[in-house]
Design a protein around this motif. Structure first.
Motif, PDB file in Angstrom:
ATOM      1  N   LEU A 154       0.818  -1.220   0.000  1.00 14.92           N
ATOM      2  CA  LEU A 154       0.000   0.000   0.000  1.00 14.92           C
ATOM      3  C   LEU A 154       0.852   1.270   0.000  1.00 14.92           C
ATOM      4  CD1 LEU A 154      -2.806  -1.000   2.560  1.00 14.92           C
ATOM      5  CD2 LEU A 154      -2.826  -1.161   0.059  1.00 14.92           C
ATOM      6  N   GLY A 155       2.130   1.115   0.324  1.00 13.18           N
ATOM      7  CA  GLY A 155       3.009   2.293   0.366  1.00 13.18           C
ATOM      8  C   GLY A 155       2.715   3.214   1.530  1.00 13.18           C
ATOM      9  N   LEU A 156       2.242   2.641   2.651  1.00 14.38           N
ATOM     10  CA  LEU A 156       1.858   3.420   3.821  1.00 14.38           C
ATOM     11  C   LEU A 156       2.317   2.704   5.094  1.00 14.38           C
ATOM     12  CD1 LEU A 156      -1.866   4.212   2.881  1.00 14.38           C
ATOM     13  CD2 LEU A 156       0.004   5.890   2.966  1.00 14.38           C
ATOM     14  N   PRO A 157       2.766   3.472   6.118  1.00 17.70           N
ATOM     15  CA  PRO A 157       3.018   2.862   7.425  1.00 17.70           C
ATOM     16  C   PRO A 157       1.696   2.646   8.130  1.00 17.70           C
ATOM     17  CG  PRO A 157       3.477   5.217   7.525  1.00 17.70           C
ATOM     18  CD  PRO A 157       3.116   4.917   6.095  1.00 17.70           C
ATOM     19  N   LEU A 158       1.432   1.430   8.540  1.00 17.09           N
ATOM     20  CA  LEU A 158       0.133   1.087   9.116  1.00 17.09           C
ATOM     21  C   LEU A 158       0.203   0.791  10.610  1.00 17.09           C
ATOM     22  CD1 LEU A 158      -1.110  -1.352   6.306  1.00 17.09           C
ATOM     23  CD2 LEU A 158      -1.597   1.103   6.530  1.00 17.09           C
ATOM     24  N   PRO A 204      -2.219   6.753  12.036  1.00 17.40           N
ATOM     25  CA  PRO A 204      -3.427   7.397  11.488  1.00 17.40           C
ATOM     26  C   PRO A 204      -3.848   6.796  10.152  1.00 17.40           C
ATOM     27  CG  PRO A 204      -2.001   9.054  12.452  1.00 17.40           C
ATOM     28  CD  PRO A 204      -1.231   7.762  12.499  1.00 17.40           C
ATOM     29  N   ALA A 205      -2.852   6.516   9.292  1.00 18.54           N
ATOM     30  CA  ALA A 205      -3.183   5.869   8.014  1.00 18.54           C
ATOM     31  C   ALA A 205      -3.700   4.459   8.263  1.00 18.54           C
ATOM     32  CB  ALA A 205      -1.960   5.834   7.099  1.00 18.54           C
ATOM     33  N   GLY A 206      -3.094   3.781   9.239  1.00 20.38           N
ATOM     34  CA  GLY A 206      -3.527   2.423   9.565  1.00 20.38           C
ATOM     35  C   GLY A 206      -4.957   2.384  10.062  1.00 20.38           C
ATOM     36  N   ILE A 207      -5.353   3.418  10.852  1.00 23.14           N
ATOM     37  CA  ILE A 207      -6.729   3.465  11.355  1.00 23.14           C
ATOM     38  C   ILE A 207      -7.713   3.599  10.205  1.00 23.14           C
ATOM     39  CG2 ILE A 207      -8.357   4.860  12.710  1.00 23.14           C
ATOM     40  CD1 ILE A 207      -5.985   5.499  14.598  1.00 23.14           C
ATOM     41  N   MET A 208      -7.400   4.467   9.229  1.00 23.48           N
ATOM     42  CA  MET A 208      -8.287   4.654   8.088  1.00 23.48           C
ATOM     43  C   MET A 208      -8.368   3.383   7.243  1.00 23.48           C
ATOM     44  SD  MET A 208      -7.458   8.558   6.878  1.00 23.48           S
ATOM     45  CE  MET A 208      -8.823   8.534   5.728  1.00 23.48           C
ATOM     46  N   VAL A 209      -7.211   2.774   6.987  1.00 21.55           N
ATOM     47  CA  VAL A 209      -7.199   1.539   6.193  1.00 21.55           C
ATOM     48  C   VAL A 209      -7.960   0.440   6.930  1.00 21.55           C
ATOM     49  CG1 VAL A 209      -5.729  -0.292   5.247  1.00 21.55           C
ATOM     50  CG2 VAL A 209      -5.070   2.102   4.969  1.00 21.55           C
ATOM     51  N   CYS A 210      -7.820   0.413   8.262  1.00 27.50           N
ATOM     52  CA  CYS A 210      -8.522  -0.595   9.066  1.00 27.50           C
ATOM     53  C   CYS A 210     -10.041  -0.427   8.948  1.00 27.50           C
ATOM     54  CB  CYS A 210      -8.087  -0.475  10.521  1.00 27.50           C
ATOM     55  SG  CYS A 210      -8.832  -1.714  11.608  1.00 27.50           S
ATOM     56  N   ASP A 211     -10.519   0.800   8.983  1.00 27.25           N
ATOM     57  CA  ASP A 211     -11.959   1.035   8.836  1.00 27.25           C
ATOM     58  C   ASP A 211     -12.459   0.565   7.468  1.00 27.25           C
ATOM     59  OD1 ASP A 211     -12.148   2.106  11.358  1.00 27.25           O
ATOM     60  OD2 ASP A 211     -11.957   4.195  10.696  1.00 27.25           O
ATOM     61  N   TRP A 212     -11.687   0.861   6.433  1.00 23.81           N
ATOM     62  CA  TRP A 212     -12.086   0.401   5.089  1.00 23.81           C
ATOM     63  C   TRP A 212     -12.010  -1.131   5.007  1.00 23.81           C
ATOM     64  CZ3 TRP A 212      -8.242   4.520   2.976  1.00 23.81           C
ATOM     65  CH2 TRP A 212      -8.848   5.778   2.988  1.00 23.81           C
ATOM     66  N   ALA A 213     -10.993  -1.680   5.660  1.00 24.78           N
ATOM     67  CA  ALA A 213     -10.823  -3.140   5.624  1.00 24.78           C
ATOM     68  C   ALA A 213     -12.016  -3.843   6.248  1.00 24.78           C
ATOM     69  CB  ALA A 213      -9.541  -3.529   6.345  1.00 24.78           C
ATOM     70  N   LYS A 214     -12.571  -3.269   7.328  1.00 30.36           N
ATOM     71  CA  LYS A 214     -13.744  -3.887   7.970  1.00 30.36           C
ATOM     72  C   LYS A 214     -14.918  -3.963   6.998  1.00 30.36           C
ATOM     73  CE  LYS A 214     -12.555  -2.487  12.702  1.00 30.36           C
ATOM     74  NZ  LYS A 214     -12.921  -1.617  13.854  1.00 30.36           N
ATOM     75  N   GLN A 215     -15.095  -2.923   6.187  1.00 31.20           N
ATOM     76  CA  GLN A 215     -16.181  -2.933   5.210  1.00 31.20           C
ATOM     77  C   GLN A 215     -15.949  -4.010   4.144  1.00 31.20           C
ATOM     78  OE1 GLN A 215     -17.123   1.072   3.711  1.00 31.20           O
ATOM     79  NE2 GLN A 215     -16.049   1.924   5.494  1.00 31.20           N
ATOM     80  N   VAL A 216     -14.687  -4.084   3.677  1.00 31.44           N
ATOM     81  CA  VAL A 216     -14.349  -5.096   2.667  1.00 31.44           C
ATOM     82  C   VAL A 216     -14.578  -6.494   3.219  1.00 31.44           C
ATOM     83  CG1 VAL A 216     -12.479  -6.119   1.312  1.00 31.44           C
ATOM     84  CG2 VAL A 216     -12.711  -3.629   1.455  1.00 31.44           C
ATOM     85  N   LEU A 217     -14.119  -6.721   4.453  1.00 33.05           N
ATOM     86  CA  LEU A 217     -14.242  -8.045   5.055  1.00 33.05           C
ATOM     87  C   LEU A 217     -15.704  -8.428   5.303  1.00 33.05           C
ATOM     88  CD1 LEU A 217     -11.241  -7.913   7.533  1.00 33.05           C
ATOM     89  CD2 LEU A 217     -11.405  -9.273   5.443  1.00 33.05           C
ATOM     90  N   ALA A 218     -16.521  -7.435   5.613  1.00 32.95           N
ATOM     91  CA  ALA A 218     -17.953  -7.722   5.796  1.00 32.95           C
ATOM     92  C   ALA A 218     -18.558  -8.238   4.492  1.00 32.95           C
ATOM     93  CB  ALA A 218     -18.682  -6.466   6.273  1.00 32.95           C
ATOM     94  N   HIS A 219     -18.145  -7.623   3.372  1.00 30.34           N
ATOM     95  CA  HIS A 219     -18.637  -8.097   2.071  1.00 30.34           C
ATOM     96  C   HIS A 219     -18.079  -9.477   1.738  1.00 30.34           C
ATOM     97  CE1 HIS A 219     -20.861  -4.544   0.905  1.00 30.34           C
ATOM     98  NE2 HIS A 219     -19.828  -3.759   1.189  1.00 30.34           N
ATOM     99  N   VAL A 220     -16.802  -9.711   2.049  1.00 29.49           N
ATOM    100  CA  VAL A 220     -16.198 -11.023   1.790  1.00 29.49           C
ATOM    101  C   VAL A 220     -16.896 -12.101   2.612  1.00 29.49           C
ATOM    102  CG1 VAL A 220     -14.106 -12.407   2.059  1.00 29.49           C
ATOM    103  CG2 VAL A 220     -13.953 -10.105   1.110  1.00 29.49           C
ATOM    104  N   ASP A 221     -17.150 -11.802   3.888  1.00 31.66           N
ATOM    105  CA  ASP A 221     -17.830 -12.781   4.744  1.00 31.66           C
ATOM    106  C   ASP A 221     -19.240 -13.054   4.239  1.00 31.66           C
ATOM    107  OD1 ASP A 221     -15.609 -12.974   6.333  1.00 31.66           O
ATOM    108  OD2 ASP A 221     -16.329 -11.558   7.860  1.00 31.66           O
ATOM    109  N   GLY A 222     -19.925 -11.993   3.776  1.00 32.20           N
ATOM    110  CA  GLY A 222     -21.259 -12.179   3.198  1.00 32.20           C
ATOM    111  C   GLY A 222     -21.212 -13.053   1.959  1.00 32.20           C
ATOM    112  N   LEU A 223     -20.171 -12.819   1.131  1.00 37.84           N
ATOM    113  CA  LEU A 223     -19.999 -13.634  -0.071  1.00 37.84           C
ATOM    114  C   LEU A 223     -19.812 -15.102   0.296  1.00 37.84           C
ATOM    115  CD1 LEU A 223     -19.313 -14.150  -3.103  1.00 37.84           C
ATOM    116  CD2 LEU A 223     -16.952 -13.544  -2.528  1.00 37.84           C
TER     117      LEU A 223
END
Length: 302
Positions: free
Chosen positions: A46-50, A62-81
Motif C-alpha cells: 500500500l506504500g503506507l506505514p500502518l 493514522p493511516a492504519g486506522i483509516m485503512v482498518c476502517d475500510w478493511a472492515k467494510q471489505v471483510l464484511a462483504h467477503v464474509d457475506g460472499l
C-alpha cells in the motif's frame, strides 16, 4: 497497485483491536513471525506505514486506522460472499438431478429412489426422462448429476459404471401370426417385418439394430416410431403390430397373456445398463448413494 488479500486485511483489523501482533497471530492460528512478515508486506504493497511497533505492543498509525476502517467494510462483504456460497453449496448438495432413459426411468429408478429416500429423506430429487443419447448429453453438459442409459456401447466423454444387465424380447399380440409359430423366428424374418419401435437415440432401438446387424440382417422401415416405451407397449397390446421391448416393460403382459414372447434364433437381445456422470468428477453424497443402490439390482433374466 495490487489489491491486498483478505487475510492481510483481517490481520490488520485484529492488530488494531487486540493491540498486539502476537495476539492477532494467535487468533488467526499463524506464527508471530509469519504475521509480522505479512503486515510488513501489506505496508509495502500500500506504500503506507500502518502499524507502530513498540515494546508495549502495537498501535495503528493514522493511516492504519483509516485503512482498518475500510478493511472492515471489505471483510464484511467477503464474509457475506462466503456465507452465501456456503448456503448455495448446501442447497446444491441437498438436490440430486437424475436423468434416465425411458425403460430405466419407468421400471427401475422409482425403486432406487424409494430406497435412497429411506437413507437420505431430506434429499430433493429431480428426474428427467429422455432417451439414452439425450441422457448422456445432459450429464456431459452438467444438466444432470447422474444418468442411467441403455445403449449397448457407452458414450464417450462421460464416466461410466456398469449397473446390471437387461434382456429384451420380441412381443406380439396373441392374434398375430407369430403367436402360432412352432419354431423360432430367424433374424432375417424379424428384420424384414415392420416393427413398432422407439425413436433414434433410444437404447432399445440401438440394441435391436446392432444385434440384427451382427447377424447380417438389415431392418426395414418401421411400422410405427414412438417416443416412449409405454406408448410402444400399449400399441402392441392394442394389436397394432409386434415390437422388441425390455422384459421389464412386458413381464406382466406376458404372464397375463396379453402379449406373446416370440423366440428368435441366434439373436442376442441382452444389453448392459450403465450409470454415467460428468467426466473427471468423483461421485459423492446422494449421487454416490444412489449409484450404490442401483448396482445392487440383480441381472434381469426373466
Amino acid at each position: 497497485m495490487t489489491p491486498p488479500d483478505p487475510e492481510s486485511l483481517r490481520l490488520l483489523v485484529l492488530v488494531g483491536e487486540l493491540g498486539s501482533i502476537g495476539a492477532a497471530a494467535a487468533e488467526l492460528r499463524v506464527s508471530q513471525p509469519s504475521a509480522s512478515k505479512r503486515l510488513s508486506s501489506l505496508e509495502r504493497r500500500l506504500g503506507l506505514p500502518l502499524v507502530e511497533r513498540t515494546r508495549q505492543g502495537c498501535t495503528l498509525t493514522p493511516a492504519g486506522i483509516m485503512v482498518c476502517d475500510w478493511a472492515k467494510q471489505v471483510l464484511a462483504h467477503v464474509d457475506g460472499l462466503m456465507n452465501g456460497v456456503r448456503a448455495l453449496r448446501a442447497q446444491h448438495q441437498a438436490k440430486l438431478r437424475i436423468a434416465a432413459s425411458m425403460t430405466v426411468a419407468e421400471y427401475l429408478v422409482p425403486r432406487w429412489i424409494s430406497q435412497l429416500r429411506v437413507a437420505l429423506p431430506d434429499v430433493h430429487l429431480e428426474l428427467d426422462v429422455a432417451n439414452s443419447v439425450a441422457v448422456a448429453e445432459a450429464v456431459r453438459h452438467g444438466h444432470a448429476d447422474l444418468g442411467f442409459i441403455e445403449t449397448p456401447v457407452p458414450p464417450e466423454g462421460v464416466s461410466v459404471r456398469f449397473v446390471t444387465r437387461d434382456r429384451m424380447v420380441v412381443v406380439a399380440p396373441p392374434e398375430h401370426p407369430w403367436a402360432r409359430l412352432h419354431r423360432p423366428l430367424t433374424a432375417t424374418e424379424l428384420a424384414a417385418t415392420p416393427l413398432i419401435v422407439r425413436e433414434h437415440g433410444s437404447g432399445t432401438r440401438e440394441t435391436l439394430y446392432r444385434a440384427l446387424s451382427e447377424l447380417g440382417a438389415d431392418p426395414v422401415t418401421p411400422l410405427l416410431e414412438l417416443r416412449s416405451t409405454t406408448a410402444v407397449r400399449n400399441s402392441v397390446v392394442a394389436g397394432a403390430g409386434p415390437a422388441v421391448l425390455s422384459v421389464l416393460a412386458v413381464a406382466t403382459d406376458l404372464t397375463e397373456k396379453r402379449l406373446v414372447d416370440v423366440p428368435v434364433a441366434a439373436l442376442d437381445l441382452r444389453r448392459p445398463l450403465h450409470a454415467v456422470w460428468r467426466s473427471g468428477l468423483q461421485l459423492t453424497g446422494s449421487a454416490a448413494a444412489l449409484l450404490a443402490i442401483a448396482m445392487r439390482t440383480p441381472e434381469l433374466r426373466a
